[in-house]
Design an enzyme around this catalytic site. Structure first.
Site, PDB file in Angstrom:
ATOM      1  N   CYS A   2       0.824  -1.212   0.000  1.00 37.42           N
ATOM      2  CA  CYS A   2       0.000   0.000   0.000  1.00 37.42           C
ATOM      3  C   CYS A   2       0.860   1.267   0.000  1.00 37.42           C
ATOM      4  CB  CYS A   2      -0.893   0.019   1.221  1.00 37.42           C
ATOM      5  SG  CYS A   2      -1.945  -1.419   1.350  1.00 37.42           S
ATOM      6  N   ARG A  27       5.317  -0.141  -6.034  1.00 36.69           N
ATOM      7  CA  ARG A  27       5.290  -0.942  -4.807  1.00 36.69           C
ATOM      8  C   ARG A  27       4.351  -2.140  -4.917  1.00 36.69           C
ATOM      9  NH1 ARG A  27       6.976   1.760  -0.158  1.00 36.69           N
ATOM     10  NH2 ARG A  27       5.431   0.653   1.070  1.00 36.69           N
ATOM     11  N   TRP A  74      -3.022  -2.765  -1.629  1.00 41.93           N
ATOM     12  CA  TRP A  74      -2.661  -4.149  -1.946  1.00 41.93           C
ATOM     13  C   TRP A  74      -3.460  -4.989  -0.965  1.00 41.93           C
ATOM     14  CZ3 TRP A  74      -0.157  -8.543   0.010  1.00 41.93           C
ATOM     15  CH2 TRP A  74       0.390  -9.405  -0.953  1.00 41.93           C
ATOM     16  N   ASN A  98      -2.019   2.479   5.715  1.00 41.95           N
ATOM     17  CA  ASN A  98      -1.117   1.354   5.402  1.00 41.95           C
ATOM     18  C   ASN A  98      -0.931   0.569   6.691  1.00 41.95           C
ATOM     19  OD1 ASN A  98      -0.747   2.491   2.916  1.00 41.95           O
ATOM     20  ND2 ASN A  98       1.421   2.981   3.197  1.00 41.95           N
ATOM     21  N   GLY A  99      -0.807  -0.754   6.564  1.00 39.93           N
ATOM     22  CA  GLY A  99      -0.557  -1.562   7.755  1.00 39.93           C
ATOM     23  C   GLY A  99      -1.743  -2.456   8.060  1.00 39.93           C
ATOM     24  N   GLU A 481      19.433 -17.175  -7.085  1.00 38.76           N
ATOM     25  CA  GLU A 481      18.959 -15.847  -7.470  1.00 38.76           C
ATOM     26  C   GLU A 481      18.516 -15.848  -8.946  1.00 38.76           C
ATOM     27  OE1 GLU A 481      17.951 -13.293  -6.215  1.00 38.76           O
ATOM     28  OE2 GLU A 481      18.345 -11.563  -7.491  1.00 38.76           O
ATOM     29  N   LYS A 485      14.785 -14.913 -10.164  1.00 39.13           N
ATOM     30  CA  LYS A 485      14.508 -13.839 -11.126  1.00 39.13           C
ATOM     31  C   LYS A 485      13.675 -14.366 -12.281  1.00 39.13           C
ATOM     32  CE  LYS A 485      15.257 -11.084  -9.214  1.00 39.13           C
ATOM     33  NZ  LYS A 485      15.896 -10.626  -8.007  1.00 39.13           N
ATOM     34  N   GLU A 488      10.048 -15.135 -11.140  1.00 40.08           N
ATOM     35  CA  GLU A 488       9.304 -13.922 -10.782  1.00 40.08           C
ATOM     36  C   GLU A 488       8.761 -13.180 -11.981  1.00 40.08           C
ATOM     37  OE1 GLU A 488      12.462 -11.837  -8.506  1.00 40.08           O
ATOM     38  OE2 GLU A 488      10.787 -11.086  -7.332  1.00 40.08           O
ATOM     39  N   HIS A 504      21.349 -36.551  -6.582  1.00 41.93           N
ATOM     40  CA  HIS A 504      20.566 -37.019  -5.436  1.00 41.93           C
ATOM     41  C   HIS A 504      19.069 -36.783  -5.641  1.00 41.93           C
ATOM     42  CE1 HIS A 504      24.222 -37.895  -3.308  1.00 41.93           C
ATOM     43  NE2 HIS A 504      24.657 -36.673  -3.545  1.00 41.93           N
ATOM     44  N   LYS A 603       6.599  -4.660  -4.092  1.00 36.92           N
ATOM     45  CA  LYS A 603       7.997  -4.265  -3.887  1.00 36.92           C
ATOM     46  C   LYS A 603       8.419  -4.369  -2.426  1.00 36.92           C
ATOM     47  CE  LYS A 603      11.947  -2.763  -5.236  1.00 36.92           C
ATOM     48  NZ  LYS A 603      12.765  -3.794  -5.901  1.00 36.92           N
TER      49      LYS A 603
END
Ligand code: F6R
Length: 608
Positions: A2, A27, A74, A98-99, A481, A485, A488, A504, A603
């Site tokens: 948010c 965000r 959000w 927000n929160g 990573e 990426k 995502e 394995h 974000k």
């Protein structure tokens, strides 16, 4: 997640609110809205979807006002609907939040008994009704807010306006960032400086428990005991250029290309003055000398930075180091060694799981904490004893790129400082590390020059549904990573394994349809990695290998090779991050996904 923006001015604030919300889009959000005080009326427009749709609706309604608040939501409590979007209104009081309010059910019940009706499923609507309840009792807007926040359990950043008091706006912060922007005859409130940077650079970061009152010409801040306080005014160094796309197609591409500069800025003080503890704070020397080990806590990409650092810290600084995903650590009965330094890594400085893990570590008796973060004055560094700010600049693309490589640069500096303070590094070794750092931005630039070759590979990845990434030692976290990426932003299912682990289990996945990316720099594990590659080839798997200029490797059928510059020694993981970022970016481009705003992601992750 948010975002909040609010403005009080002697001009129409609607364009300010809309522009602010557009700058908060990065965000991640699923609905947006604004409420303005127009004469003695509150007018509101909310839309699910993009800010642009809400902007069009506000335009059609002819909104024009000198005071207002805006929000990108959000969804957490309640689905993505217009009724759940902010601002929420109760009898002329409009607010954005927000929160998460943890005691919202209890408050909802109480307010129902007082006669309030609810239009949404959100926790936020209870705050609007509480505000009205206290206004009705004769409090002014500020006093009503100060009474209201005392009833709330949880986290909030709030901005509130009321048609009864068209000359002011009030706001409050607890657990979520909120700042005030100081203009000439106008003032602003925002959750993120990027939302108001077009209007002012002068900002006050509210502290936990603060409330504040803004008119056009004044700002008054009160602490958690409602006492008037002075808070420092900062000059933000976020530049408008860093928030604009420039010649790039996406912010992610821009941010990948900004890495030589971002890394150079992050290591500048060390290049100029050597590996000094002061990089982490004034009393860092005493603290870092005293610690006997390191416990790293982080999430996602930041966790992979931590995994890389573990290899460095144990090998170079000779200290035991553990790394744990923050959301796991915070809920387990962890064994605490108060002599171990807690290092949190967070690009945003707001990630709830990392923040809670930090609080939990402190509750277990850890006294020494250090935060590596890219956002000044954000919650996690504020809660930490020592801080190192990476200097990546604003990162807008949801997938972290330059924040990751600058975290690695910061963690490497921490490693060498720890090694020096613990007598594990000779002067000669220190000089060698400094030399490697000096070369780093240039080597990253060379790796970026591989983009055209990598874009060609990406064409072959685009039709695939799965991919495997392999690495060993220091490069295993980079394989992780790379896989993160790719999944995502291209939505291709990707997994990463230490190459030695292939036999394995995951080898069963390998067939001609499964591209296998191998990070195979010219280090002491190269021959081992080559054997692992043979295991893939023998099962018909196609290999895409990133290696160094100086390694003895040749292309053959089913084995494609791209060479990064000369082997970068201990800093090689940073160099080898660049090609996997570019591969993910170009694969996503070829698949036509929303690179900067991948589905379902945000974000900064300020919820559990
Ligand atoms: C991936 C990504 C996320 C973040 C994670 C932690 O590209 O960006 O995995 O790394 O959400 O975020 P911070 O670093 O802000 O704590």
């Amino acid at each position: 997640m948010c975002g909040i923006v609010g403005a009080i001015a002697d001009r129409d604030v609607v364009p300010v609110l809309i522009e602010g919300l557009k700058r908060l889009e990065y965000r991640g959000y699923d609905s947006a809205g604004i409420a303005v005080i127009d004469g003695r009326d509150v007018r509101r427009v909310r839309r699910t979807g993009r800010v642009a749709e809400m902007e069009a609706a506000a335009g059609q309604e002819g909104f024009n006002a000198r005071l207002g608040v805006g929000h990108t939501r959000w969804a957490t409590h309640g689905g993505v609907t217009e009724a759940n979007a902010h601002p929420h209104i109760s009898h002329g009081v409009a607010l954005v939040h927000n929160g998460i309010i943890e005691n919202h059910e209890e408050q909802r019940e109480r307010l129902r008994q007082l006669g309030y009706e609810f239009e949404s499923q959100t926790d936020t609507e209870v705050i609007a009704h509480l505000m009205h309840h206290y206004l009705k009792q004769g409090n002014d807007l500020l006093a009503a807010l100060q009474r209201t926040v005392k009833e709330l359990t949880g986290a909030y950043a709030l901005a509130v306006v009321s048609r009864a008091e068209p000359e002011r706006m009030v706001c409050a912060r607890m657990g979520c960032p909120l700042l005030i922007g100081l203009g000439e005859g106008e003032n602003f409130v925002a959750s993120d400086v990027s939302a108001i940077i077009q209007a002012t650079r002068q900002v006050i970061f509210l502290e936990e428990g603060d409330t504040a009152e803004l008119t056009r010409t004044s700002v008054r801040v009160f602490d958690g005991d409602d006492q008037l306080v002075q808070r420092e005014v900062h000059l933000s160094d976020v530049s408008l250029a860093s928030l604009e796309l420039g010649p790039y197609r996406h912010f992610m591409q821009k941010e990948i290309h900004e890495q030589p500069r971002a890394i150079a800025d992050t290591i500048e003080a060390t290049i100029d003055g050597g590996f000094l503890p002061t990089l982490f704070g004034a009393n860092a020397e005493a603290v870092l000398k005293d610690v006997e080990g390191v416990q790293i806590l982080a999430c996602g990409t930041s966790y992979y930075a931590g995994m890389t650092a573990r290899y460095w810290i144990e090998a170079i600084a000779g200290l035991p180091c553990s790394v744990e995903i923050a959301s796991e650590y915070r809920y387990r009965a962890a064994y605490a060694n108060p002599k171990h330094l807690i290092v949190t890594i967070s690009q945003s400085g707001e990630t709830l799981d990392t923040m809670e893990a930090l609080k939990y570590a402190k509750s277990l008796g850890h006294q020494h904490t250090l935060s590596i973060c890219n956002v000044p004055e954000s919650a996690i560094p504020r809660a930490s004893e020592l801080v190192c700010y990476t200097r990546a600049g604003a990162e807008i693309g949801v997938a972290s790129t330059k924040a990751f490589t600058t975290q690695l640069a910061a963690l490497f500096q921490l490693t060498v400082v720890l090694g020096k303070l613990h007598g594990r590094i000779s002067e000669e070794e220190e000089a060698g590390y400094l030399e490697e750092l000096r070369f780093l931005p240039g080597s990253v630039q060379h790796a970026l020059n591989l983009e055209p070759q990598i874009a060609l590979w990406a064409e072959r990845f685009a039709p695939k549904s799965d991919a495997l990434f392999l690495g060993r030692g220091l490069h295993y976290p980079i394989a992780l990573e790379g896989a993160l990426k790719l999944k995502e932003i291209s939505y291709i299912h990707a997994e990463a394994y230490p190459a030695g682990e292939l036999k394995h289990g995951p080898l069963a996945l390998v067939d001609a349809d499964m591209p296998v990316v191998v990070i195979a720099p010219n280090d002491k594990l190269l021959e081992k990695v080559k054997s692992n590659m043979q295991e893939v080839r023998a099962r018909g798997g196609e290999l895409f290998v990133f290696t160094d200029q100086d390694s003895n490797f040749s292309e053959s059928e089913g084995v494609h090779v791209i060479r990064t510059p000369r082997h970068a020694g201990v800093l090689s993981p940073i160099i080898h991050t660049i090609p996997v970022q570019l591969l993910a970016y170009h694969t996503a481009l070829a698949r036509g996904t929303d690179v900067d705003k991948p589905r379902n992601l945000a974000k900064s992750v300020t919820v559990e």
